[in-house]
Design an enzyme around this catalytic site. Structure first.
Site, mmCIF file in Angstrom:
data_model
loop_
_atom_site.group_PDB
_atom_site.id
_atom_site.type_symbol
_atom_site.label_atom_id
_atom_site.label_comp_id
_atom_site.label_asym_id
_atom_site.label_seq_id
_atom_site.Cartn_x
_atom_site.Cartn_y
_atom_site.Cartn_z
ATOM 1 N N GLY A 1 0.831 -1.197 0.000
ATOM 2 C CA GLY A 1 0.000 0.000 0.000
ATOM 3 C C GLY A 1 0.864 1.243 0.000
ATOM 4 N N HIS B 1 -4.074 1.388 7.929
ATOM 5 C CA HIS B 1 -2.725 1.968 7.871
ATOM 6 C C HIS B 1 -2.661 3.110 6.861
ATOM 7 C CE1 HIS B 1 1.830 1.453 7.817
ATOM 8 N NE2 HIS B 1 1.602 2.180 6.734
ATOM 9 N N GLU B 2 -3.197 2.866 5.658
ATOM 10 C CA GLU B 2 -3.090 3.876 4.597
ATOM 11 C C GLU B 2 -3.985 5.082 4.877
ATOM 12 O OE1 GLU B 2 -0.637 3.527 2.763
ATOM 13 O OE2 GLU B 2 -0.312 1.390 3.079
ATOM 14 N N HIS C 1 -2.414 7.489 7.136
ATOM 15 C CA HIS C 1 -1.446 8.384 6.485
ATOM 16 C C HIS C 1 -2.112 9.683 6.032
ATOM 17 C CE1 HIS C 1 2.432 6.384 6.054
ATOM 18 N NE2 HIS C 1 1.869 5.257 5.653
HETATM 19 NI NI NI Z 1 2.760 3.404 5.540
#
Ligand code: NI
Length: 158
Positions: A46, A130-131, A134
């Site tokens: 990713g 997780h993405e 960000h």
């Molecule tokens: Ni990352």
């Protein structure tokens, strides 16, 4: 193929909140293609736009089932829990234990700015969380239980 430079921890761009994408432009299409190229070249599962220095709410993911492109993604449902090793292309060579939901449902727009819904479990659920983190300026290291350790080859980088 255009591989962009991946920003690493300590770069201020990784701590910023990204802006929503309001229309698809040739420039944004090129960004998405470059993000895919950059993710595959780095052997990640990713990549989020701020990791290549662009503060837009765009994520690409491929956990081995083909590319998923998420524009303005929102997590709309989660359930369960999983704890496991997690890494990040912006934190090279490291990994750590992170607890995430085991099931995640995401609403987003695709490259044609049409609404799409994805559901994922295990690694895909972890990648969604997780993405999307960000895009709000958060790195997994903030959520690590215990210490970061040197990543083994089998760790997945997101
Ligand atoms: Ni990352």
């Amino acid at each position: 193929m255009a591989v962009r430079e991946i920003r690493t921890m300590g770069d201020a761009v990784l701590g910023k909140v990204c802006k929503e994408v309001t229309s698809m432009t040739p420039r944004t299409k090129m960004l998405i293609e470059d993000m895919l190229d950059t993710m595959y070249e780095a052997m990640g599962v990713g990549l989020a736009a701020p990791q290549v220095g662009i503060l837009k709410r765009i994520v690409v993911i491929d956990v081995g089932e083909g590319p998923i492109i998420l524009i303005n993604p929102e997590i709309i449902e989660t359930s369960g829990e999983q704890t496991g090793g997690e890494g990040c292309l912006s934190v090279p060579g490291k990994a750590g234990q992170v607890t995430r939901p085991n099931y995640v449902k995401v609403k987003a727009l695709n490259e044609d700015m049409e609404e799409v819904i994805y559901e994922g479990t295990e690694l895909l659920a972890r990648a969604f969380c997780h993405e999307i983190d960000h895009l709000d300026g958060h790195l997994y290291v903030e959520k690590v239980e215990g210490e970061l350790y040197d990543a083994a080859y089998e760790e997945e980088d997101e």
